[in-house]
Design a protein around this motif. Structure first.
Motif, mmCIF file in Angstrom:
data_model
loop_
_atom_site.group_PDB
_atom_site.id
_atom_site.type_symbol
_atom_site.label_atom_id
_atom_site.label_comp_id
_atom_site.label_asym_id
_atom_site.label_seq_id
_atom_site.Cartn_x
_atom_site.Cartn_y
_atom_site.Cartn_z
ATOM 1 N N GLY B 33 38.186 43.970 39.340
ATOM 2 C CA GLY B 33 39.548 43.453 39.409
ATOM 3 C C GLY B 33 39.600 42.138 40.169
ATOM 4 N N CYS B 34 39.095 42.166 41.401
ATOM 5 C CA CYS B 34 39.167 40.957 42.220
ATOM 6 C C CYS B 34 38.243 39.881 41.673
ATOM 7 C CB CYS B 34 38.768 41.260 43.654
ATOM 8 S SG CYS B 34 39.883 42.390 44.444
ATOM 9 N N HIS B 99 45.261 40.665 44.933
ATOM 10 C CA HIS B 99 44.236 41.611 44.482
ATOM 11 C C HIS B 99 43.380 42.066 45.664
ATOM 12 C CE1 HIS B 99 45.084 40.945 40.272
ATOM 13 N NE2 HIS B 99 44.111 41.771 39.927
ATOM 14 N N PHE B 116 44.388 48.526 39.196
ATOM 15 C CA PHE B 116 43.774 47.213 38.972
ATOM 16 C C PHE B 116 43.778 46.840 37.492
ATOM 17 C CE2 PHE B 116 42.460 47.513 43.312
ATOM 18 C CZ PHE B 116 42.526 46.200 43.711
ATOM 19 N N ASN B 120 45.487 43.373 36.438
ATOM 20 C CA ASN B 120 44.770 42.339 35.688
ATOM 21 C C ASN B 120 45.465 42.024 34.374
ATOM 22 O OD1 ASN B 120 42.837 42.025 37.576
ATOM 23 N ND2 ASN B 120 41.113 42.379 36.209
#
Lengths: 102, 632, 489
Positions: B33-34, B99, B116, B120
């Motif tokens: 996600g990040c 995030h 997440f 996203n």
């Protein structure tokens, strides 16, 4: 009364037919109803014969023979039916055989 | 050209998380996600630098042709210019920070991976929205973010209240979207295209000709299109009359409120109007409507924010109010001022929400500010960053970003070509309200005595984004400074190629100083009043509560809009649904069926089953037929 | 010749499957699946060989009853091709979804299923109106059995209602076909039921109008449009899953297909004259169907009413007489077939798990079956017209094409998008979100169910992002039809 032969014959046939019809309508005994139907058939046969005589043609008598044969067949079927009704319902009253009512 | 990577990366992250969500560990999901967000932000930076150094030529990139019907062939085409760059930067950069923050905030949640994935998906759709080359693709992003907003508000799905809030958000914004869609039909009929560049070129040539009269649809057509677009913007940006969904949307996890319902999605309406500015310039009426909506909204929401006791709802109303400022600026034709306020607002409001999230988590999901207090010493990092955010929101003069962006709007309201004294007064009152409710919130939360013990302290994943955002909330304002204070116009000249700058009817330095001084005084007065009531002299508040109870309740309910819509729309509709559940038109056919059954019953009566009756019938029938055949 | 095979394979496959079920039920299922799959592959082969068909791709014209000018005339253009692809695609899923659900007389079930599909295939292919009517009836009777034998509790009522509505309206069409036949014979001396002959026949306006109503009534009952929609919730609600799938996905489309193929080209002027009323019926259908869907607690009835609402867009588009709207209608036929078919399949899967169709008794199922929930989410979003999914393209094209024809009605139809949102989100909330009223023994999707859902999801997303392939396929046929409007004959 001094009617020509044909009118007399037809009148007789008519009276016979109506008599037969009335007794079919009035009688509840299926046996009598069957006999009345026979009377009506014979009335129709008479009418054929009278008409055949009027025109001097054999067709009327031919038709009557047909009717005779048909009536014989009809009686045999009819009597068989009456036997069945008697067998099922223990009566030959036509009004008792009303299971098909809506 | 690798522009497509910017939206593609978050989408890819979402795809992986959705397909493999249940099999990934939380750590893995966090990294995906990040990571995808970080790469996207990085790529935005790279693209942005290339854009800045490469002569600032807009970039158009057709990925594929979406469809081609009867000569209409909208493409899935990205368009990148300075306006898109500002939005893309905020979305990816703030999005990335949020995030990161979420990995801490959601760490113990069982729906971590799902969260997440949705987040996203949201960022990807939001990027499609701001990068779209035609309005149909923009509409795709527009609805996509609506879906993600729905999914994330109702993220904790087991509570029916969250579901109701989520549905409300989706349905209310969909009402606006429908107006937007009708606007698109109209635009298409007028121009035969939905390409933004083509529309703006057409509007520009009409404007440089003899104004709205040379617009293909005539002045009325231009106004109708503009107002329908405003309808869409009003729904998405939670402006009156479609603002009711945003306060309820706070049911979602706090990072969601920060990202979607403060920094990015709710400003999509601002983006839409700024992007389609050409059409609005053709129609002065619609400009007035926009500024009127903005003004009313900023006042109404400001009053409502004053009377909330839920920390997140204070911030929600404050968001509505600040977007009201942006709408006001748009209505004034101060396009870049609106975008500038969006820019600073994204930082400080995201900061405030994230800070609020840290507080709420520390206090074991306590959201009522009156059960907080004394957090100054307990949560020092959160306190300082929250204070910076609040100061920026309240537009504390000279040192905060909020001051510079809001001052620009105030000055335009006074001196812009569409401005007026009335708008200026309303906006100034709004500034006073902002300061008052912001510092009411700050004082009640952080001063006084501790009412709920702190059970848990935010970790690094949460504090570092706070600190970064706090820095931006202080410094982001210095890229655009009014000319009496230093005259820096980095931001507006950066946007000048996309957005025209408004004409001023007065450029008196004295007036500008006066306006700034008044705004500063009002802000300080608001802060002072809050200090007086909530720190120094809380008893005096009790008396006021008694006297103005009804008004407070009215403000607290958000001016009763919810109740109005409930009795005007929802109740009648559900009533109609309830009474006609079995479908009234069906009775036409069941009636027909019943009639034929009745008819059948009637005729069945004649079927007695008695042979002699049938014979009689036959005889009478024969008689009738004979009679007819003889006599006729 | 391949066109006859498409029908024959289904007919024979049905018989074989019935026979085989006497020895081995599993064999019967495989035969049915194989027959439809072969057809799908054949049709896909035609498609790949001819991705942008111009005119008639394949044609077969045999004499059947030459005395009356009746031919066995099949022909395939882009529009029919798309419809056939949809038919066989959903047909395979129909067999698959009955794998576990149908255990009572499975052979006869598959016989009926395949014969319905054969009837539908025939309807999409025939160019002889007598043959068309024949196939129209062929698809009706097995469907009656499907509902009446394998349906839910109230199945007999539903089957009768379905039969009477479609049969009665079909008779109007038969009358119209026969009158058209005699009117043509009077005018030209040619006794023929051929579509192409009818296209050339000039008709006086009044006559054409009456004949159009005959066709129209059959098609809009099947579609169904607003005041004739009452058979649909009962039939859809009571039918077994495969039955609902075929009904919603395919049978309704024969109505839409009929409007496009027969009503507009054969009677352009009266259709133009009827257009405002047709659009009005469409709009009422959209709004009223949506409102009724919102009120339902029975999941299958709810989905059935959403079909009424979505078919309103078809009505609106057909009578807008623009190419955009026609292309939108074609897209709507396909995407609605997929999305509503998928919703019925999901409803069937939910029923297998919870043994109820009452959504007020469900809730919180996301926790136990997230994959089922995700699939439902996709198709609920498709049903409310989320961009990126096929339905959006369809609805946007239809509305955008209808706007120039009638602004007020189009705006009202657009309000239908809000109503769609209201009822669609209600499904998600009641079934998957909220607290769980009782613990279901619910499991998540099984491999066979994944096999059903994944192609559907892929198809709906593909149609939303890359609709151009589909649009190209039907593009030529649709342009032909849209050129037929008022007075151009």
């Amino acid at each position: 009364m001094n009617l020509p032969a044909m009118e007399t014959g037809l009148l007789l046939a008519g009276i016979l037919f109506i008599l037969g019809l009335l007794s079919v309508l009035i009688r509840r005994n299926t046996l009598f109803m069957l006999m009345s139907v026979e009377i009506m058939l014979n009335a129709a046969g008479l009418a054929f014969i009278v008409a055949g005589a009027r025109w001097g043609q054999p067709d009327g008598q031919v038709m009557f023979l047909f009717i005779l044969a048909m009536a014989a067949a009809e009686v045999s079927v009819g009597l068989a039916l009456i036997l069945q009704i008697h067998h099922q319902l223990n009566t030959i009253d036509s009004d008792a055989a009303n299971r098909m009512k809506g | 050209m690798t522009l497509w990577l910017i939206p593609a990366l978050p989408y890819l992250g979402a795809l992986i998380l959705i397909l493999a969500g249940s099999k990934l560990s939380k750590q893995m999901a966090g990294i995906i996600g990040c990571g995808s967000m970080g790469l996207s932000a990085l790529w935005t930076g790279v693209t942005g630098i290339a854009f800045l150094s490469g002569g600032r030529e807009p970039v158009r990139l057709q990925l594929w042709e979406w469809f081609d019907v009867a000569g209409w062939n909208p493409g899935v085409t990205l368009y990148f210019d300075s306006l898109s760059l500002v939005f893309t930067f905020v979305i990816t950069f703030v999005g990335f920070l949020i995030h990161v923050y979420s990995t801490g905030y959601m760490a113990r949640d069982e729906g971590f991976n799902r969260f997440f994935a949705y987040l996203n998906l949201f960022v990807g759709s939001m990027l499609m929205l701001v990068l779209a080359d035609n309005l149909l693709l923009l509409y795709l992003g527009w609805e996509g973010v609506g879906l993600c907003s729905y999914l994330l508000i109702g993220f904790w799905y087991q509570d029916p209240a969250n579901g109701a809030a989520a549905r409300k958000a989706f349905i209310v914004t969909r009402i606006g979207d429908t107006a937007f869609a009708i606007g698109l039909f109209m635009l298409f009929q007028t121009l035969g295209t939905l390409n933004i560049g083509a529309i703006l070129a057409e509007a520009g040539s009409a404007l440089s000709g003899d104004g709205a009269a040379s617009w293909p649809g005539g002045p009325a057509g231009a106004t109708a299109i503009a107002l329908l677009l405003v309808g869409g913007a009003v729904g998405k940006s939670a402006q009156i009359p479609l603002q009711t969904w945003l306060p309820d949307a706070m049911a979602g996890p706090t990072p969601v409120s920060a990202l979607i319902h403060a920094a990015t999605m709710v400003t999509a309406g601002v983006y839409l109007i700024a992007r389609m500015h050409g059409i609005f310039e053709l129609s002065p009426v619609s400009m007035q409507v926009v500024s009127l909506i903005g003004t009313i909204t900023l006042l109404v929401a400001g009053c409502s924010a004053l009377c909330q006791s839920d920390l997140k709802r204070v911030l929600a109303y404050s968001t509505i109010s600040q977007i009201g400022y942006m709408f006001l600026a748009l209505g004034l034709g101060a396009w870049s001022a609106a975008i500038f306020h969006f820019f600073t607002h994204a930082f400080f409001k995201a900061l405030l929400f994230l800070g609020a999230g840290a507080i709420i988590e520390s206090l074991h999901h306590e959201q009522n500010i009156f059960r907080m207090g004394g957090l100054r010493k307990e949560l020092p990092v959160v306190f300082i960053t929250f204070l910076i955010g609040s100061a920026s929101l309240a537009a504390l003069p000279l040192v905060t970003a909020g001051f510079f962006s809001k001052d620009q709007i105030l000055w335009m309201a006074f001196a812009g070509e569409h401005g007026s004294l009335g708008l200026w007064i309303a906006a100034s009152v709004g500034a006073f309200l902002t300061a008052l409710y912001t510092f009411r919130m700050v004082f009640v939360t952080f001063w006084g005595e501790t009412k709920t013990p702190v059970t848990h302290r935010p970790g690094k994943a949460m504090t570092i984004p706070l600190i970064i955002l706090a820095l931006f909330s202080l410094l982001a304002g210095f890229i655009e400074v009014p000319h009496n204070l230093g005259h820096i116009t980095l931001f507006s000249s950066f946007l000048a190629s996309v957005l025209p700058s408004p004409e001023l009817i007065t450029d008196s330095l004295l007036m500008e100083w006066m306006s700034q001084a008044a705004a500063a005084l009002l802000t300080l007065g608001g802060i002072g009043l809050a200090y007086e009531y909530y720190v120094r002299n809380p008893q005096s508040l009790a008396g006021m509560k008694r006297n103005t109870g009804a008004l407070q309740r009215f403000f607290h309910s958000g001016f009763g809009f919810d109740r109005l819509y409930d009795s005007l729309l929802i109740q009648p509709y559900t009533w109609l649904a309830r009474v006609n559940r079995r479908d009234i038109t069906d009775s036409l056919y069941t009636g027909l069926a019943r009639f034929s059954i009745w008819l059948h019953r009637q005729s069945a009566q004649t079927q007695t089953g008695i042979l002699r009756h049938y014979l009689l019938g036959a005889a009478i029938g024969a008689l009738i037929i004979l009679t007819i055949s003889i006599f006729i | 010749m391949i066109l006859v095979w498409l029908i024959l394979i289904l007919l024979l496959g049905g018989l074989l499957s019935w026979l085989a079920s006497r020895w081995n039920v599993l064999l019967a299922r495989w035969i049915a699946l194989g027959a439809v799959a072969v057809n799908f592959v054949l049709t896909a082969g035609i498609w790949f060989g001819n991705p942008v068909p111009v005119g008639w791709v394949a044609e077969l014209d045999l004499e059947w009853i030459p005395r009356f000018g009746i031919h066995f005339h099949l022909a395939l253009d882009g529009l029919s091709l798309l419809m056939l692809l949809l038919t066989f695609f959903l047909g395979m899923l129909g067999v698959l979804c009955s794998w576990k659900e149908i255990s009572y007389r499975p052979g006869f079930f598959h016989f009926n299923l395949l014969w319905v599909l054969a009837g539908i295939t025939g309807v999409f292919l025939t160019m002889d109106l007598f043959l068309f009517y024949f196939f129209w009836e062929v698809m009706l009777i097995p469907m009656y059995f499907l509902i009446g034998i394998w349906g839910h509790a109230n199945r007999i009522y539903a089957a009768f209602k379905f039969f009477i509505f479609t049969q009665a309206s079909g008779l109007f069409m038969l009358l119209a076909i026969l009158s058209l036949y005699y009117v043509q014979a009077q005018q030209t001396g040619v006794y023929s039921f051929d579509y192409f002959d009818f296209l050339e026949t000039p008709l006086p306006f009044k006559t054409a109008q009456w004949l159009m109503f005959g066709f129209l009534i059959a098609f809009i009952v099947k579609l169904p449009a607003f005041p004739f929609h009452n058979w649909l919730p009962d039939a859809h609600g009571e039918a077994p899953t495969a039955g609902s799938l075929v009904l919603a996905g395919l049978l309704l489309k024969t109505g839409a297909y009929g409007l496009l193929r027969f009503v507009v080209p054969l009677f352009p002027e009266p259709a133009m004259a009827f257009a405002p009323w047709g659009m009005l019926m469409g709009v009422i259908g959209i709004l009223y169907g949506g409102k009724l869907a919102f009120a339902q607690n029975d999941l299958k009835r709810l989905i059935a009413y959403t079909s009424v609402s979505h078919m309103g867009f078809v009505m609106l588009g057909v009578f807008a007489f623009t190419e955009l709207a026609y292309q939108g209608v074609v897209m709507q036929m396909i995407t609605h077939g997929i999305s509503t078919g998928a919703l019925f399949l999901l409803a069937g899967m939910l029923y297998e798990r919870t043994h109820t169709r009452d959504i007020t008794r469900m809730g919180g199922l996301w926790k136990s079956s997230p994959a089922l929930g995700a699939a439902m989410m996709v198709f609920v979003m498709a049903s409310l017209g989320l961009p990126g999914l096929g339905n959006f393209i369809a609805e946007f094209l239809t509305l955008n094409g209808s706007w120039p024809a009638n602004r007020l009605l189009t705006a009202l139809a657009a309000v239908g998008l809000v109503i769609a949102t209201v009822y669609s989100l209600r499904i998600m909330q009641k079934v998957f979100f909220g607290p769980m009223p009782q613990t279901w023994p619910a499991a998540d999707l099984k491999p066979r169910e994944y096999l059903i859902m994944i192609p559907l999801i892929a198809a709906i997303i593909w149609l939303g992002l890359f609709p151009q392939k589909t649009i190209e396929t039907s593009g030529h046929a649709v342009t032909e039809i849209s050129l037929k409007k008022g007075g151009s004959r």
